[in-house]
Write a protein that holds these residues in place. Structure first.
Motif, PDB file in Angstrom:
ATOM      1  N   ARG A   1       0.588  -1.297  -0.002  1.00  0.00           N
ATOM      2  CA  ARG A   1       0.062   0.110   0.233  1.00  0.00           C
ATOM      3  C   ARG A   1       0.863   1.314  -0.105  1.00  0.00           C
ATOM      4  N   ASP A   2       1.892   1.225   0.849  1.00  0.00           N
ATOM      5  CA  ASP A   2       2.639   2.394   0.775  1.00  0.00           C
ATOM      6  C   ASP A   2       3.483   2.454  -0.679  1.00  0.00           C
ATOM      7  N   PHE A   3       3.708   1.418  -1.156  1.00  0.00           N
ATOM      8  CA  PHE A   3       4.372   1.462  -2.628  1.00  0.00           C
ATOM      9  C   PHE A   3       3.487   1.989  -3.621  1.00  0.00           C
ATOM     10  N   ILE A   4       2.263   1.598  -3.498  1.00  0.00           N
ATOM     11  CA  ILE A   4       1.013   2.076  -4.443  1.00  0.00           C
ATOM     12  C   ILE A   4       0.803   3.707  -4.054  1.00  0.00           C
ATOM     13  N   ASN A   5       0.739   4.007  -2.882  1.00  0.00           N
ATOM     14  CA  ASN A   5       0.195   5.238  -2.400  1.00  0.00           C
ATOM     15  C   ASN A   5       1.670   6.331  -3.037  1.00  0.00           C
ATOM     16  N   GLN A   6       2.758   5.839  -2.855  1.00  0.00           N
ATOM     17  CA  GLN A   6       4.005   6.722  -3.507  1.00  0.00           C
ATOM     18  C   GLN A   6       3.648   6.880  -4.886  1.00  0.00           C
ATOM     19  N   ARG A   7       3.490   5.707  -5.610  1.00  0.00           N
ATOM     20  CA  ARG A   7       3.372   6.028  -7.213  1.00  0.00           C
ATOM     21  C   ARG A   7       2.382   6.736  -7.498  1.00  0.00           C
ATOM     22  N   LEU A   8       1.405   6.683  -6.578  1.00  0.00           N
ATOM     23  CA  LEU A   8      -0.018   7.439  -6.840  1.00  0.00           C
ATOM     24  C   LEU A   8       0.345   8.908  -6.850  1.00  0.00           C
ATOM     25  N   ARG A   9       1.013   9.289  -5.638  1.00  0.00           N
ATOM     26  CA  ARG A   9       1.454  10.717  -5.732  1.00  0.00           C
ATOM     27  C   ARG A   9       2.377  11.262  -6.670  1.00  0.00           C
ATOM     28  N   GLU A  10       3.360  10.307  -7.032  1.00  0.00           N
ATOM     29  CA  GLU A  10       4.393  10.714  -8.315  1.00  0.00           C
ATOM     30  C   GLU A  10       3.533  11.040  -9.405  1.00  0.00           C
ATOM     31  N   ASN A  11       2.381  10.121  -9.577  1.00  0.00           N
ATOM     32  CA  ASN A  11       1.657  10.411 -10.897  1.00  0.00           C
ATOM     33  C   ASN A  11       0.790  11.719 -10.844  1.00  0.00           C
ATOM     34  N   ASP A  12       0.018  11.867  -9.622  1.00  0.00           N
ATOM     35  CA  ASP A  12      -0.735  12.912  -9.454  1.00  0.00           C
ATOM     36  C   ASP A  12       0.274  14.177  -9.586  1.00  0.00           C
ATOM     37  N   GLY A  13       1.383  14.252  -9.223  1.00  0.00           N
ATOM     38  CA  GLY A  13       2.119  15.508  -9.235  1.00  0.00           C
ATOM     39  C   GLY A  13       2.776  15.517 -10.559  1.00  0.00           C
ATOM     40  N   ASP A  14       2.732  14.577 -11.669  1.00  0.00           N
ATOM     41  CA  ASP A  14       3.538  14.385 -13.113  1.00  0.00           C
ATOM     42  C   ASP A  14       2.685  15.084 -13.713  1.00  0.00           C
TER      43      ASP A  14
END
Length: 719
Positions: A639-652
């Motif tokens: 979950r931490d991994f998915i949230n991390q990737r989600l934040r990265e894509n939201d800010g990209d």
């Protein structure tokens, strides 16, 4: 004069008439008596006779009584005209020193009276003035000299008065006079004479060669060409330093300098000068020699002179590899004046070439200032200036020539590129090419070159080199049976050495082409098609075949390029397609125990997922450089991994706004291979609430369906 007709009875019945020359103007007639009278004075010199006509007519009827009669009246001369010199006054000349009786001039007087009547026109000549120098013939009027040795230098002009008298010179005759101006012309009867025996001249030692240093003059009383004087220097002391010529206008002797003077060497010169007439008159040789001699003494004046170089030209030599600062020679100049001054030396800077050398201003030694290269400049030419310290304005200049000697630094090379060939039917020992060599170096005695075959091809060579020992060599065939099919070109390395020190050599590779020749050695063909197409295809046919091959190659290349492009298009999905890309691997493995079917290294290394950051399920519009992310640690919470990737894509801002399904083939901690589930989590099921995915819209529907299953769903563990 009286005219009378026989028919005239004296009764006044006859009338006399007169016509003709002068009738009525000079002569008149008495109509009654026939007497003819002169009505004006007559002058025989104007008209010596008159032709008249007279006639007697009847006074009443006006008819002629007798035919007209013609008669002539002659005017009788009297001595009424004096003799006249129509050409006077006269001008005459006679050479001086002429003998007595020398002809001068003939005068003539004319008398207008009648020479046939009496002595009125008989003229006699006499001299009234001019004796005793001249005389005149009374009858002919010829004037002659009366005194011998009349000298023009004593008296040049004479005026003679001549009288002509008629009546034979008798008393009562009329006389006329004229003037004759007689000039004595010059003859060379006087030799030139110097007014003094010694001439003193003072000449500065700095006088230029060819300049006039003085004048002397001999006096000749003659005139014109008889007074022309020639001056010569009598051989003797100092005469070889001077020359003398004649001034044509003044007849002076102009002394000129032939060689430079030097007060310190000699202070005075004495020589004799001879003056003589140019045009001599042999009649006066007995008078004596027509020349005179005088002595000339010249005193040399000391002047402040510039330094004098010991040589008019200095020539030096230097090797091209001479180090900078090396002395290559020296120039020397001296001040020869009394109380000599110190001399300084300078290079006359005119261009950049002069900077290659320097000179010691005290000693005059010349040294190199830069490295010299004979191949760039073989000779240098510049000037050295020497000046006196006591008077720097007094300078002298000398030229210096420096020849750069060659150092053997370049190896010899083949003189020109040779196009060598050997015939297929060549014989062993046949010379197929003669080569020469050239060297950039310049040897004083001339270069000697030697030729030999390079050592690496000296074992069983196809060709060899024969040195003719005259700077040329021959390329010699060692065998026969050369074939273009077997080998078209041969490369022959030739070593060339020079004879200078140090010895320089170079290896030159010659290309020898095999050609087809006739029996006389004439080349028939060296072309490439002659080797590969012995059956005789033409050049056009060969070009057509090559063109077809090129077209086929182009078609193949285009086909391969289209196939590659089509394959890329099938792998790329449309921007509107939100489905996953499913890749089928039709390969059945051997189960868990089969570790050879595929490489599971990627499953065991969590860091491998960091290698490729570009999403493969979409076609990116622009290439974005991947951002640096911290590496994932082992056993990281999903979950931490998915949230991390989600934040990265939201800010990209470049990330596309649709779902992406990523499968993480990573086993859990329960087995050796760990979990293969991509949604395994260490948290409880209650913590895994994925209902918010349904609120993200239709693009996240698949993901919401996957995570929105029954609460009892638990991922299997692979052990």
């Amino acid at each position: 004069m009286v005219l009378h007709s026989d028919l005239d009875k004296g009764v006044g019945s006859v009338k006399y008439t007169l016509s003709g020359d002068g009738a009525g103007t000079v002569f008149t007639i008495d109509e009654t008596t026939g007497d003819i009278h002169a009505i004006k004075s007559l002058d025989r010199e104007e008209k010596p006779f008159y032709t008249l006509r007279a006639q007697a007519v009847d006074i009443d009827t006006r008819k002629p009584l007798e035919p007209e009669s013609e008669f002539i009246i002659k005017v009788q001369d009297i001595n009424d005209n004096e003799p006249k010199f129509l050409d006077g006054p006269y001008v005459a000349s006679v050479p001086e020193m002429s003998p007595v009786g020398a002809y001068v001039l003939q005068v003539k007087a004319t008398d207008a009276d009648d020479p046939t009547y009496g002595n009125s026109a008989r003229v006699v000549y006499s001299i009234l003035q001019g004796q005793p120098y001249f005389s005149i013939d009374p009858k002919t009027g010829v004037i002659r000299t009366a005194l011998p040795n009349m000298d023009r230098e004593v008296k040049e002009q004479y005026q003679v008065l001549i009288q002509a008298k008629d009546m034979g010179g008798q008393l009562g005759g009329l006389a006329g006079t004229t003037t004759v101006n007689i000039t004595l012309t010059d003859v060379n009867d006087n030799p030139p004479r110097f007014p003094k025996s010694i001439f003193h001249l003072k000449v500065p030692e700095t006088s230029l060669i060819g300049s006039a240093i003085g004048r002397i003059r001999a006096v000749d009383p003659d005139s014109g060409k008889n007074a022309e004087i020639e001056y010569t220097i009598v051989p003797g002391d100092g005469g070889n330093l001077f020359d003398i010529g004649t001034d044509e206008n003044t007849q002076e002797g102009v002394i000129k300098l032939k060689k430079p003077l030097d007060f310190e060497t000699k202070k005075a010169y004495t020589f004799k000068v001879e003056a003589s007439n140019v045009h001599l008159d042999h009649r006066f040789h007995s008078v004596g020699p027509f020349k005179d001699t005088a002595t000339v003494k010249i005193n040399v004046l000391d002047m402040d002179e510039p330094p004098i170089f010991s040589k008019p030209l200095y020539t030096m030599e230097v090797y091209e590899d001479t180090p900078v600062g090396t002395i290559i020679g020296a120039v020397t100049a001296q001040d020869l004046d009394v109380g000599s001054s110190v001399v300084r030396y300078f290079i006359d800077w005119k261009n950049d070439v002069d900077s290659y050398f320097t000179i010691d201003e005290m000693e005059g030694t010349i040294a190199t200032n830069e490295l010299l290269d004979r191949e760039t400049t073989a000779q240098y030419n510049f000037s050295i200036i020497a000046s006196k310290v006591s008077n720097p304005l007094l300078t002298s200049k000398v030229n210096v020539i420096i020849n750069v000697l060659d150092v053997n630094e370049f190896p010899p090379e083949i003189a020109v590129p040779y196009e060598s060939y050997v015939c297929e039917n060549a014989r062993p020992g046949q010379v197929i090419q003669i080569v020469g060599a050239a060297d950039k170096d310049l040897s004083p005695a001339g270069q000697r070159f030697s030729f030999r075959l390079s050592p690496e091809v000296s074992t069983k060579p196809n060709f060899t080199v024969h040195d003719f020992r005259n700077n040329t060599a021959g390329i010699v065939a060692r065998r026969s049976g050369y074939s273009r099919r077997q080998q078209e070109l041969y490369f022959l390395p030739v070593v060339i050495e020079d004879s200078s020190y140090p010895i320089q050599s170079s290896t030159n590779t010659m290309t020898i082409r095999v050609c087809r020749c006739d029996s006389d050695g004439t080349i028939l063909s060296c072309n490439v098609e002659a080797i590969f197409l012995p059956v005789g295809l033409s050049t056009g046919a060969l070009i057509a075949i090559l063109l077809c091959i090129v077209i086929l190659l182009v078609i193949v290349v285009l086909y391969v390029a289209l196939r590659r492009q089509k394959k890329k298009d099938t792998l790329m999905t449309s921007k509107e397609d939100i489905r996953d890309n499913v890749i089928h691997y039709d390969d059945e493995g051997g189960g868990e125990e089969d570790t050879q079917a595929f490489d599971i290294g990627a499953l065991r290394n969590p860091k491998a997922i960091e290698d490729n950051k570009i999403r493969r399920d979409i076609k990116p519009d622009a290439l974005c450089l991947p951002r640096s992310r911290p590496p994932a640690e082992d056993n990281t919470n999903i979950r931490d991994f998915i949230n991390q990737r989600l934040r990265e894509n939201d800010g990209d801002p470049s990330a596309p706004p649709y779902d992406s399904l990523a499968t993480y083939a990573y086993e859990g901690n329960g087995s050796v291979a760990e979990s293969l589930s991509s949604i395994d989590s260490l948290a409880t099921e209650a913590d895994q609430d994925y209902d918010y995915l349904s609120d993200w819209g239709p693009r996240f529907k698949v993901l919401a369906d996957m995570f929105g299953e029954e609460e009892s769903y638990n991922p299997d563990k692979v052990t």
